[in-house]
Motif scaffolding. Structure first.
Motif, PDB file in Angstrom:
ATOM      1  N   GLN A 172       0.833  -1.213   0.000  1.00 42.04           N
ATOM      2  CA  GLN A 172       0.000   0.000   0.000  1.00 42.04           C
ATOM      3  C   GLN A 172       0.863   1.256   0.000  1.00 42.04           C
ATOM      4  OE1 GLN A 172      -2.460  -0.734   3.442  1.00 42.04           O
ATOM      5  NE2 GLN A 172      -4.161  -1.479   2.173  1.00 42.04           N
ATOM      6  N   ASP A 173       1.937   1.254   0.769  1.00 37.92           N
ATOM      7  CA  ASP A 173       2.857   2.414   0.784  1.00 37.92           C
ATOM      8  C   ASP A 173       3.505   2.601  -0.580  1.00 37.92           C
ATOM      9  OD1 ASP A 173       2.296   2.907   3.450  1.00 37.92           O
ATOM     10  OD2 ASP A 173       4.146   1.985   4.215  1.00 37.92           O
ATOM     11  N   TRP A 174       3.963   1.496  -1.170  1.00 43.53           N
ATOM     12  CA  TRP A 174       4.576   1.557  -2.497  1.00 43.53           C
ATOM     13  C   TRP A 174       3.577   2.091  -3.522  1.00 43.53           C
ATOM     14  CZ3 TRP A 174       3.280  -0.770  -7.121  1.00 43.53           C
ATOM     15  CH2 TRP A 174       4.245  -0.736  -8.128  1.00 43.53           C
ATOM     16  N   ASP A 175       2.356   1.575  -3.450  1.00 42.65           N
ATOM     17  CA  ASP A 175       1.287   1.969  -4.361  1.00 42.65           C
ATOM     18  C   ASP A 175       1.015   3.472  -4.284  1.00 42.65           C
ATOM     19  OD1 ASP A 175      -0.218   0.648  -6.287  1.00 42.65           O
ATOM     20  OD2 ASP A 175      -1.880   0.191  -4.934  1.00 42.65           O
ATOM     21  N   LEU A 176       0.868   3.981  -3.079  1.00 40.84           N
ATOM     22  CA  LEU A 176       0.589   5.406  -2.893  1.00 40.84           C
ATOM     23  C   LEU A 176       1.777   6.260  -3.313  1.00 40.84           C
ATOM     24  CD1 LEU A 176      -1.268   7.673  -2.029  1.00 40.84           C
ATOM     25  CD2 LEU A 176      -0.469   7.329   0.338  1.00 40.84           C
ATOM     26  N   TYR A 177       2.971   5.826  -2.973  1.00 43.44           N
ATOM     27  CA  TYR A 177       4.173   6.570  -3.353  1.00 43.44           C
ATOM     28  C   TYR A 177       4.220   6.782  -4.868  1.00 43.44           C
ATOM     29  CZ  TYR A 177       9.044   7.598  -4.400  1.00 43.44           C
ATOM     30  OH  TYR A 177      10.198   8.169  -4.900  1.00 43.44           O
ATOM     31  N   TRP A 178       4.071   5.701  -5.630  1.00 40.84           N
ATOM     32  CA  TRP A 178       4.162   5.804  -7.092  1.00 40.84           C
ATOM     33  C   TRP A 178       2.946   6.505  -7.681  1.00 40.84           C
ATOM     34  CZ3 TRP A 178       8.337   5.970  -9.675  1.00 40.84           C
ATOM     35  CH2 TRP A 178       9.477   5.355  -9.164  1.00 40.84           C
ATOM     36  N   CYS A 179       1.809   6.334  -7.064  1.00 39.13           N
ATOM     37  CA  CYS A 179       0.606   7.035  -7.513  1.00 39.13           C
ATOM     38  C   CYS A 179       0.828   8.549  -7.410  1.00 39.13           C
ATOM     39  CB  CYS A 179      -0.585   6.604  -6.667  1.00 39.13           C
ATOM     40  SG  CYS A 179      -2.134   7.352  -7.164  1.00 39.13           S
ATOM     41  N   LEU A 180       1.293   9.004  -6.269  1.00 36.80           N
ATOM     42  CA  LEU A 180       1.532  10.439  -6.061  1.00 36.80           C
ATOM     43  C   LEU A 180       2.655  10.947  -6.958  1.00 36.80           C
ATOM     44  CD1 LEU A 180       1.265  10.564  -2.166  1.00 36.80           C
ATOM     45  CD2 LEU A 180      -0.361  11.541  -3.827  1.00 36.80           C
ATOM     46  N   ARG A 181       3.700  10.173  -7.062  1.00 37.45           N
ATOM     47  CA  ARG A 181       4.849  10.591  -7.875  1.00 37.45           C
ATOM     48  C   ARG A 181       4.475  10.749  -9.355  1.00 37.45           C
ATOM     49  NH1 ARG A 181      10.861   9.487  -6.926  1.00 37.45           N
ATOM     50  NH2 ARG A 181      11.717  10.117  -8.919  1.00 37.45           N
ATOM     51  N   ASN A 219       1.366  11.010 -10.587  1.00 35.51           N
ATOM     52  CA  ASN A 219       0.265  11.959 -10.719  1.00 35.51           C
ATOM     53  C   ASN A 219       0.768  13.401 -10.800  1.00 35.51           C
ATOM     54  OD1 ASN A 219      -2.059  13.605  -8.829  1.00 35.51           O
ATOM     55  ND2 ASN A 219      -2.752  12.508 -10.651  1.00 35.51           N
ATOM     56  N   ARG A 220       1.928  13.688 -10.232  1.00 40.24           N
ATOM     57  CA  ARG A 220       2.499  15.044 -10.282  1.00 40.24           C
ATOM     58  C   ARG A 220       2.705  15.538 -11.713  1.00 40.24           C
ATOM     59  NH1 ARG A 220       7.595  14.739  -6.671  1.00 40.24           N
ATOM     60  NH2 ARG A 220       6.778  12.926  -5.621  1.00 40.24           N
ATOM     61  N   TYR A 221       2.931  14.601 -12.636  1.00 38.76           N
ATOM     62  CA  TYR A 221       3.152  14.998 -14.028  1.00 38.76           C
ATOM     63  C   TYR A 221       1.894  15.609 -14.646  1.00 38.76           C
ATOM     64  CZ  TYR A 221       7.626  12.640 -13.849  1.00 38.76           C
ATOM     65  OH  TYR A 221       8.902  12.275 -13.524  1.00 38.76           O
ATOM     66  N   HIS A 248      -7.201  10.396  -1.486  1.00 38.31           N
ATOM     67  CA  HIS A 248      -6.035  11.217  -1.162  1.00 38.31           C
ATOM     68  C   HIS A 248      -6.181  12.601  -1.798  1.00 38.31           C
ATOM     69  CE1 HIS A 248      -4.191   7.538   0.277  1.00 38.31           C
ATOM     70  NE2 HIS A 248      -4.538   6.969  -0.864  1.00 38.31           N
ATOM     71  N   GLN A 249      -6.239  13.610  -0.973  1.00 40.01           N
ATOM     72  CA  GLN A 249      -6.404  14.977  -1.473  1.00 40.01           C
ATOM     73  C   GLN A 249      -5.251  15.421  -2.361  1.00 40.01           C
ATOM     74  OE1 GLN A 249      -7.044  17.463   1.924  1.00 40.01           O
ATOM     75  NE2 GLN A 249      -9.230  16.976   2.023  1.00 40.01           N
ATOM     76  N   ALA A 250      -4.089  14.843  -2.162  1.00 36.28           N
ATOM     77  CA  ALA A 250      -2.921  15.230  -2.953  1.00 36.28           C
ATOM     78  C   ALA A 250      -2.994  14.719  -4.394  1.00 36.28           C
ATOM     79  CB  ALA A 250      -1.646  14.712  -2.291  1.00 36.28           C
ATOM     80  N   VAL A 251      -3.870  13.752  -4.665  1.00 37.35           N
ATOM     81  CA  VAL A 251      -3.991  13.199  -6.018  1.00 37.35           C
ATOM     82  C   VAL A 251      -4.961  14.066  -6.809  1.00 37.35           C
ATOM     83  CG1 VAL A 251      -4.701  11.202  -7.404  1.00 37.35           C
ATOM     84  CG2 VAL A 251      -3.484  10.853  -5.255  1.00 37.35           C
ATOM     85  N   LEU A 295       1.675   0.761 -23.256  1.00 36.22           N
ATOM     86  CA  LEU A 295       2.394   1.310 -22.099  1.00 36.22           C
ATOM     87  C   LEU A 295       1.888   2.698 -21.737  1.00 36.22           C
ATOM     88  CD1 LEU A 295       5.997   0.123 -23.012  1.00 36.22           C
ATOM     89  CD2 LEU A 295       4.496  -0.812 -21.232  1.00 36.22           C
ATOM     90  N   LEU A 296       1.597   3.512 -22.734  1.00 39.11           N
ATOM     91  CA  LEU A 296       1.077   4.863 -22.473  1.00 39.11           C
ATOM     92  C   LEU A 296      -0.322   4.827 -21.865  1.00 39.11           C
ATOM     93  CD1 LEU A 296       2.411   6.714 -25.631  1.00 39.11           C
ATOM     94  CD2 LEU A 296       3.141   7.066 -23.254  1.00 39.11           C
ATOM     95  N   VAL A 297      -1.147   3.893 -22.308  1.00 41.87           N
ATOM     96  CA  VAL A 297      -2.482   3.750 -21.705  1.00 41.87           C
ATOM     97  C   VAL A 297      -2.336   3.400 -20.229  1.00 41.87           C
ATOM     98  CG1 VAL A 297      -4.545   2.287 -21.628  1.00 41.87           C
ATOM     99  CG2 VAL A 297      -3.751   3.176 -23.814  1.00 41.87           C
ATOM    100  N   ALA A 298      -1.484   2.424 -19.926  1.00 44.23           N
ATOM    101  CA  ALA A 298      -1.284   2.016 -18.530  1.00 44.23           C
ATOM    102  C   ALA A 298      -0.772   3.189 -17.695  1.00 44.23           C
ATOM    103  CB  ALA A 298      -0.317   0.840 -18.470  1.00 44.23           C
ATOM    104  N   LEU A 299       0.196   3.897 -18.206  1.00 45.65           N
ATOM    105  CA  LEU A 299       0.760   5.049 -17.503  1.00 45.65           C
ATOM    106  C   LEU A 299      -0.266   6.158 -17.330  1.00 45.65           C
ATOM    107  CD1 LEU A 299       3.509   5.755 -16.335  1.00 45.65           C
ATOM    108  CD2 LEU A 299       4.143   6.705 -18.555  1.00 45.65           C
ATOM    109  N   SER A 300      -1.087   6.370 -18.333  1.00 46.44           N
ATOM    110  CA  SER A 300      -2.089   7.444 -18.275  1.00 46.44           C
ATOM    111  C   SER A 300      -3.053   7.261 -17.116  1.00 46.44           C
ATOM    112  CB  SER A 300      -2.877   7.532 -19.586  1.00 46.44           C
ATOM    113  OG  SER A 300      -3.861   6.517 -19.694  1.00 46.44           O
ATOM    114  N   ARG A 301      -3.375   6.034 -16.798  1.00 48.63           N
ATOM    115  CA  ARG A 301      -4.360   5.773 -15.749  1.00 48.63           C
ATOM    116  C   ARG A 301      -3.861   6.225 -14.374  1.00 48.63           C
ATOM    117  NH1 ARG A 301      -8.474   6.216 -18.087  1.00 48.63           N
ATOM    118  NH2 ARG A 301      -9.654   5.002 -16.588  1.00 48.63           N
ATOM    119  N   VAL A 302      -2.548   6.099 -14.146  1.00 46.48           N
ATOM    120  CA  VAL A 302      -1.972   6.540 -12.879  1.00 46.48           C
ATOM    121  C   VAL A 302      -1.704   8.048 -12.920  1.00 46.48           C
ATOM    122  CG1 VAL A 302      -0.095   6.226 -11.208  1.00 46.48           C
ATOM    123  CG2 VAL A 302      -0.975   4.257 -12.496  1.00 46.48           C
ATOM    124  N   ILE A 303      -1.137   8.528 -14.006  1.00 45.94           N
ATOM    125  CA  ILE A 303      -0.836   9.960 -14.121  1.00 45.94           C
ATOM    126  C   ILE A 303      -2.100  10.799 -13.962  1.00 45.94           C
ATOM    127  CG2 ILE A 303      -0.150  11.755 -15.783  1.00 45.94           C
ATOM    128  CD1 ILE A 303       2.090   9.858 -16.669  1.00 45.94           C
TER     129      ILE A 303
END
Length: 178
Positions: A12-21, A23-25, A96-99, A142-150
């Motif tokens: 869960q920590d890993w998931d949130l870390y990468w989600c936030l990271r 999503n910043r883009y 998460h409000q930061a997302v 790969l771009l579709v997969a990345l887009s969902r998190v970004i």
């Protein structure tokens, strides 16, 4: 705390870390617009268009594989819907409000990523018979997969599991294709 609980918390920590990271883009306007477009194409438009292009180039020879791919896609849709309504995992932007939400979701729940499931499924199935398409299919997948998190719509584990389901279904479908 058990080893299992500790592992779940680490994931869960890993998931949130990468989600936030990632999503910043989406704060960069050009990035956000690009990934919104990719995400919308991943709604199905890319696959519908590609099906028509393949039919126009390869004709009846392509029909069995295309039919099999679309039937497998429907199976993926059923599995995806069942999992969404069983797990009821909220989307990252809801928790998460930061997302930042970069695009409107097609449904309420996050797990698994249906866009990624279908991108992997079609890439594997179409790339098998039409390897000339792989230089287009693999980057788009790969771009579709990345887009969902970004775009703040999914956690990385939603995307990973969508990819696993898509790869599994396409592999099974190709194994049993007549």
């Amino acid at each position: 705390m058990s080893r299992w609980q500790s592992t779940v918390l680490q994931v869960q920590d890993w998931d949130l870390y990468w989600c936030l990271r990632l999503n910043r883009y989406s704060t960069r306007q050009a990035v956000a617009r690009t990934f919104k477009l990719i995400s919308r194409l991943g709604d199905g438009w890319f696959w519908y268009g590609l099906t028509l292009v393949i039919l126009s180039i390869y004709g009846m020879h392509a029909l069995p594989l295309l039919g099999q791919a679309w039937l497998t896609s429907i199976t993926g849709l059923v599995i995806y819907k069942l999992l969404k309504h069983k797990t009821l995992r909220p989307r990252p932007y809801q928790v998460h409000q930061a997302v930042m939400l970069g695009e409107r979701p097609l449904d309420h729940f996050s797990f698994p990523s249906g866009h990624t499931l279908h991108a992997v499924l079609f890439t594997v199935m179409l790339g098998t018979d039409f390897p000339v398409l792989l230089p287009i299919l693999v980057p788009f997948m790969l771009l579709v997969a990345l887009s969902r998190v970004i775009l703040g719509l999914h956690y990385p584990t939603d995307v990973i599991m969508g990819a696993v389901i898509g790869a599994t279904l396409s592999g099974l479908s190709l194994c049993f294709m007549l």
